[in-house]
Design a protein around this motif. Structure first.
Motif, PDB file in Angstrom:
ATOM      1  N   THR A 187       0.828  -1.205   0.000  1.00 47.15           N
ATOM      2  CA  THR A 187       0.000   0.000   0.000  1.00 47.15           C
ATOM      3  C   THR A 187       0.864   1.258   0.000  1.00 47.15           C
ATOM      4  O   THR A 187       0.575   2.218  -0.728  1.00 47.15           O
ATOM      5  N   LEU A 188       1.940   1.262   0.779  1.00 44.86           N
ATOM      6  CA  LEU A 188       2.840   2.410   0.810  1.00 44.86           C
ATOM      7  C   LEU A 188       3.493   2.637  -0.555  1.00 44.86           C
ATOM      8  O   LEU A 188       3.598   3.774  -1.026  1.00 44.86           O
ATOM      9  N   LYS A 189       3.934   1.560  -1.185  1.00 44.06           N
ATOM     10  CA  LYS A 189       4.569   1.691  -2.497  1.00 44.06           C
ATOM     11  C   LYS A 189       3.571   2.200  -3.533  1.00 44.06           C
ATOM     12  O   LYS A 189       3.919   3.013  -4.396  1.00 44.06           O
ATOM     13  N   GLN A 190       2.330   1.731  -3.434  1.00 40.72           N
ATOM     14  CA  GLN A 190       1.299   2.210  -4.352  1.00 40.72           C
ATOM     15  C   GLN A 190       0.994   3.684  -4.100  1.00 40.72           C
ATOM     16  O   GLN A 190       0.756   4.448  -5.053  1.00 40.72           O
ATOM     17  N   THR A 191       1.003   4.074  -2.816  1.00 44.12           N
ATOM     18  CA  THR A 191       0.779   5.480  -2.469  1.00 44.12           C
ATOM     19  C   THR A 191       1.866   6.357  -3.071  1.00 44.12           C
ATOM     20  O   THR A 191       1.585   7.413  -3.655  1.00 44.12           O
ATOM     21  N   LYS A 192       3.123   5.905  -2.964  1.00 40.35           N
ATOM     22  CA  LYS A 192       4.208   6.684  -3.556  1.00 40.35           C
ATOM     23  C   LYS A 192       4.047   6.780  -5.067  1.00 40.35           C
ATOM     24  O   LYS A 192       4.248   7.857  -5.654  1.00 40.35           O
ATOM     25  N   GLN A 193       3.676   5.670  -5.713  1.00 37.21           N
ATOM     26  CA  GLN A 193       3.494   5.708  -7.159  1.00 37.21           C
ATOM     27  C   GLN A 193       2.404   6.700  -7.552  1.00 37.21           C
ATOM     28  O   GLN A 193       2.516   7.410  -8.557  1.00 37.21           O
ATOM     29  N   GLY A 194       1.366   6.776  -6.723  1.00 33.99           N
ATOM     30  CA  GLY A 194       0.307   7.736  -6.988  1.00 33.99           C
ATOM     31  C   GLY A 194       0.805   9.169  -6.897  1.00 33.99           C
ATOM     32  O   GLY A 194       0.479  10.018  -7.741  1.00 33.99           O
ATOM     33  N   PHE A 195       1.624   9.438  -5.874  1.00 33.48           N
ATOM     34  CA  PHE A 195       2.195  10.780  -5.726  1.00 33.48           C
ATOM     35  C   PHE A 195       3.137  11.109  -6.885  1.00 33.48           C
ATOM     36  O   PHE A 195       3.125  12.236  -7.403  1.00 33.48           O
ATOM     37  N   LEU A 196       3.951  10.133  -7.285  1.00 30.89           N
ATOM     38  CA  LEU A 196       4.864  10.368  -8.404  1.00 30.89           C
ATOM     39  C   LEU A 196       4.085  10.768  -9.655  1.00 30.89           C
ATOM     40  O   LEU A 196       4.449  11.722 -10.350  1.00 30.89           O
ATOM     41  N   GLN A 197       3.008  10.036  -9.932  1.00 26.86           N
ATOM     42  CA  GLN A 197       2.204  10.320 -11.111  1.00 26.86           C
ATOM     43  C   GLN A 197       1.625  11.733 -11.051  1.00 26.86           C
ATOM     44  O   GLN A 197       1.676  12.497 -12.022  1.00 26.86           O
ATOM     45  N   LYS A 198       1.099  12.094  -9.888  1.00 32.01           N
ATOM     46  CA  LYS A 198       0.456  13.398  -9.747  1.00 32.01           C
ATOM     47  C   LYS A 198       1.463  14.540  -9.722  1.00 32.01           C
ATOM     48  O   LYS A 198       1.191  15.638 -10.217  1.00 32.01           O
ATOM     49  N   ILE A 199       2.641  14.295  -9.156  1.00 29.98           N
ATOM     50  CA  ILE A 199       3.669  15.345  -9.103  1.00 29.98           C
ATOM     51  C   ILE A 199       4.231  15.615 -10.494  1.00 29.98           C
ATOM     52  O   ILE A 199       4.329  16.764 -10.937  1.00 29.98           O
ATOM     53  N   PHE A 200       4.576  14.545 -11.215  1.00 35.04           N
ATOM     54  CA  PHE A 200       5.227  14.755 -12.515  1.00 35.04           C
ATOM     55  C   PHE A 200       4.242  15.099 -13.626  1.00 35.04           C
ATOM     56  O   PHE A 200       4.651  15.549 -14.689  1.00 35.04           O
ATOM     57  N   SER A 201       2.926  14.921 -13.361  1.00 35.54           N
ATOM     58  CA  SER A 201       1.922  15.443 -14.289  1.00 35.54           C
ATOM     59  C   SER A 201       1.492  16.844 -13.861  1.00 35.54           C
ATOM     60  O   SER A 201       0.657  17.459 -14.520  1.00 35.54           O
ATOM     61  N   GLU A 367      12.345  24.090  -6.286  1.00 32.34           N
ATOM     62  CA  GLU A 367      11.221  23.168  -6.401  1.00 32.34           C
ATOM     63  C   GLU A 367      11.718  21.733  -6.538  1.00 32.34           C
ATOM     64  O   GLU A 367      11.109  20.809  -5.998  1.00 32.34           O
ATOM     65  N   GLN A 368      12.818  21.537  -7.245  1.00 36.10           N
ATOM     66  CA  GLN A 368      13.421  20.198  -7.306  1.00 36.10           C
ATOM     67  C   GLN A 368      13.670  19.668  -5.900  1.00 36.10           C
ATOM     68  O   GLN A 368      13.377  18.506  -5.583  1.00 36.10           O
ATOM     69  N   GLN A 369      14.219  20.528  -5.049  1.00 34.87           N
ATOM     70  CA  GLN A 369      14.558  20.114  -3.684  1.00 34.87           C
ATOM     71  C   GLN A 369      13.313  19.794  -2.870  1.00 34.87           C
ATOM     72  O   GLN A 369      13.290  18.825  -2.093  1.00 34.87           O
ATOM     73  N   LYS A 370      12.254  20.598  -3.028  1.00 41.65           N
ATOM     74  CA  LYS A 370      11.009  20.340  -2.299  1.00 41.65           C
ATOM     75  C   LYS A 370      10.403  19.001  -2.724  1.00 41.65           C
ATOM     76  O   LYS A 370       9.955  18.202  -1.879  1.00 41.65           O
ATOM     77  N   ILE A 371      10.380  18.761  -4.023  1.00 45.12           N
ATOM     78  CA  ILE A 371       9.845  17.493  -4.530  1.00 45.12           C
ATOM     79  C   ILE A 371      10.670  16.323  -4.003  1.00 45.12           C
ATOM     80  O   ILE A 371      10.135  15.317  -3.523  1.00 45.12           O
ATOM     81  N   ALA A 372      11.985  16.464  -4.096  1.00 51.65           N
ATOM     82  CA  ALA A 372      12.880  15.385  -3.653  1.00 51.65           C
ATOM     83  C   ALA A 372      12.721  15.103  -2.165  1.00 51.65           C
ATOM     84  O   ALA A 372      12.679  13.939  -1.739  1.00 51.65           O
ATOM     85  N   ASN A 373      12.619  16.151  -1.351  1.00 54.44           N
ATOM     86  CA  ASN A 373      12.477  15.970   0.101  1.00 54.44           C
ATOM     87  C   ASN A 373      11.170  15.268   0.449  1.00 54.44           C
ATOM     88  O   ASN A 373      11.125  14.388   1.324  1.00 54.44           O
ATOM     89  N   PHE A 374      10.096  15.647  -0.240  1.00 53.55           N
ATOM     90  CA  PHE A 374       8.794  15.024   0.015  1.00 53.55           C
ATOM     91  C   PHE A 374       8.844  13.536  -0.315  1.00 53.55           C
ATOM     92  O   PHE A 374       8.422  12.688   0.477  1.00 53.55           O
ATOM     93  N   LEU A 375       9.374  13.206  -1.480  1.00 47.39           N
ATOM     94  CA  LEU A 375       9.424  11.808  -1.901  1.00 47.39           C
ATOM     95  C   LEU A 375      10.431  11.002  -1.086  1.00 47.39           C
ATOM     96  O   LEU A 375      10.221   9.810  -0.830  1.00 47.39           O
ATOM     97  N   ASP A 379      10.073   7.485   0.908  1.00 48.86           N
ATOM     98  CA  ASP A 379      11.046   6.396   0.769  1.00 48.86           C
ATOM     99  C   ASP A 379      11.529   5.911   2.125  1.00 48.86           C
ATOM    100  O   ASP A 379      11.708   4.711   2.349  1.00 48.86           O
ATOM    101  N   ASP A 380      11.764   6.856   3.034  1.00 53.14           N
ATOM    102  CA  ASP A 380      12.245   6.489   4.369  1.00 53.14           C
ATOM    103  C   ASP A 380      11.203   5.655   5.117  1.00 53.14           C
ATOM    104  O   ASP A 380      11.545   4.693   5.816  1.00 53.14           O
ATOM    105  N   ILE A 381       9.920   6.026   4.969  1.00 51.20           N
ATOM    106  CA  ILE A 381       8.852   5.254   5.615  1.00 51.20           C
ATOM    107  C   ILE A 381       8.779   3.859   5.005  1.00 51.20           C
ATOM    108  O   ILE A 381       8.648   2.855   5.715  1.00 51.20           O
ATOM    109  N   ILE A 382       8.890   3.780   3.673  1.00 50.13           N
ATOM    110  CA  ILE A 382       8.878   2.484   2.993  1.00 50.13           C
ATOM    111  C   ILE A 382      10.052   1.630   3.448  1.00 50.13           C
ATOM    112  O   ILE A 382       9.911   0.434   3.726  1.00 50.13           O
ATOM    113  N   THR A 383      11.235   2.246   3.537  1.00 48.80           N
ATOM    114  CA  THR A 383      12.430   1.511   3.985  1.00 48.80           C
ATOM    115  C   THR A 383      12.246   0.982   5.399  1.00 48.80           C
ATOM    116  O   THR A 383      12.619  -0.164   5.706  1.00 48.80           O
TER     117      THR A 383
END
Length: 405
Positions: A187-201, A367-375, A379-383
């Protein structure tokens, strides 16, 4: 087998020795034919007998049901099933619900001396699989078979039925906890994939510290982001003094097992069989992208190492955020976009020029840094959840060692 007759860890109230038995003493072969009304079960190396008919989505390939079911074997709850060709690798298990299995499988009926589900744990232990391996016959591993006449000679020690039930209940609870953690991780990995899709779109957009919109993104070639990048090749002459057999070598296995950061490797250049013509020395904090096996895998190395020509390594400019580029390339790998770039007529590879010219959305650095920090927080929670799951699995292994003979 060992002469030990009791396990190291035992439930209170049980003191009797475990009795050694050949499997032929506690199982009889079942040869009942199935019928079209039954679901087809399978047995796998990692999970034993399936608890439902596996569909195309689960297997990742089209499922073919034979038109002729007359040879399929009818199985009942508690029956033992093993794949003759893969039993030596662990393809053995106990049936959880009525169904039918491939005629290539052998099926067996448990005796009254067994609580059937206990044997799902007993027979899938490493110690038992080693015995099965030794009793399987074949010129090569590919041709190995475990025949019924060999299966019946596998030895195991079993306790009384009440103790079998207690042990099974303990491991069932532990498996349920593991399954819960596995589902949470999915579920966490799917949540991240959802955020990735929405962020990069850009369905989700970040604001600057003043609450204002950032400038519009640009599409840039990947080479815009790095000051130096190349696939593995001959080291520069100035690097030759550092080139020796002790240099860590990065393999695709290291990337898939360690993920975002590479902190160690399992091989050195010498062990990998590489020489000066096929490796490049890569400084720490570079971005490394796989072009061949597991195309699109990406990582950041935290140690100096060497890569093969299958990897494209990049030294990112100080004006760009390496973590942002890592996150985008991870998203790129998991999306179908990567398929547009894979060379036809190959085993699904990319070449270095293609990698250099991959189009990457480029926000401003902040903005690159904000996106990277959020994701990265995701990743840390998934790890963390992955580590908890790994601990649970290791705990189960330890109990399997201590609670069986």
């Amino acid at each position: 087998m060992k002469n030990k007759r009791t396990p190291a860890i035992r439930f209170a109230g049980f003191t009797e020795d475990w009795e050694q038995r050949k499997l032929g003493e506690v199982y009889t072969e079942r040869k009942e034919r199935g019928n079209d009304s039954l679901q087809i079960l399978s047995v796998s190396i990692h999970h034993g007998v399936s608890n439902k008919e596996l569909d195309s989505d689960t297997l990742g390939k089209k499922v073919r049901r034979s038109e002729d079911k007359s040879l399929y074997k009818h199985v009942y709850f508690g029956d033992l099933v093993f794949n003759m060709m893969r039993a030596w690798q662990g393809a053995i298990g106990v049936v959880k619900l009525e169904g039918m299995v491939s005629p290539a499988y052998i099926t067996a009926i448990p005796s009254a001396q067994l609580y059937p589900l206990f044997m799902d744990y007993c027979l899938r232990r490493d110690e038992t699989i080693i015995q099965i391996d030794n009793l399987s016959y074949g010129v090569t591993d590919f041709r190995k078979r475990l025949y019924w006449n060999s299966f019946i000679n596998v030895l195991c020690r079993i306790p009384s039925v009440p103790e079998q039930e207690r042990i099974t209940a303990f491991f069932t609870r532990l498996d349920n906890i593991i399954s819960l953690h596995q589902q949470e991780l999915i579920t966490l990995k799917q949540t991240k994939q959802g955020f990735l899709q929405k962020i990069f779109s850009q369905e989700i957009q970040f604001k600057d510290d003043g609450g204002n919109d950032f400038p519009e993104w640009e599409l840039k070639d990947l080479k815009t982001f790095f000051k130096y990048g190349k696939a593995g090749g001959t080291p520069k002459s100035t690097e030759s003094k550092y080139y020796n057999g002790n240099i860590p070598f990065l393999s695709i296995t290291d990337i898939t097992s360690q993920g975002r950061y590479i902190t160690s490797t399992k091989k050195t250049i010498t062990e990998a069989g590489l020489d000066n013509s096929s490796a490049w020395l890569v400084p720490a904090d570079s971005l490394i992208f796989s072009m061949y096996a597991s195309v699109g895998q990406v990582t950041i190395n935290k140690i100096p190492l060497a890569t093969s020509q299958a990897m494209f390594s990049m030294i990112i400019k100080e004006t760009e955020c390496i973590e942002y580029i890592y996150q985008y390339l991870s998203f790129f790998k998991d999306s179908r976009e990567i398929l547009k770039y894979i060379e036809t007529g190959t085993q699904g590879n990319l070449n270095a020029e293609t990698v250099k010219n991959l189009l990457v959305p480029r926000p401003v650095l902040k903005e690159q840094q904000k996106i990277a920090n959020f994701l990265a927080r995701l990743d840390d929670i998934i790890t963390l959840h992955q580590r908890e799951l790994d601990v649970l699995k290791e705990t189960k292994k330890a109990f399997l060692q201590k609670m069986f003979v």
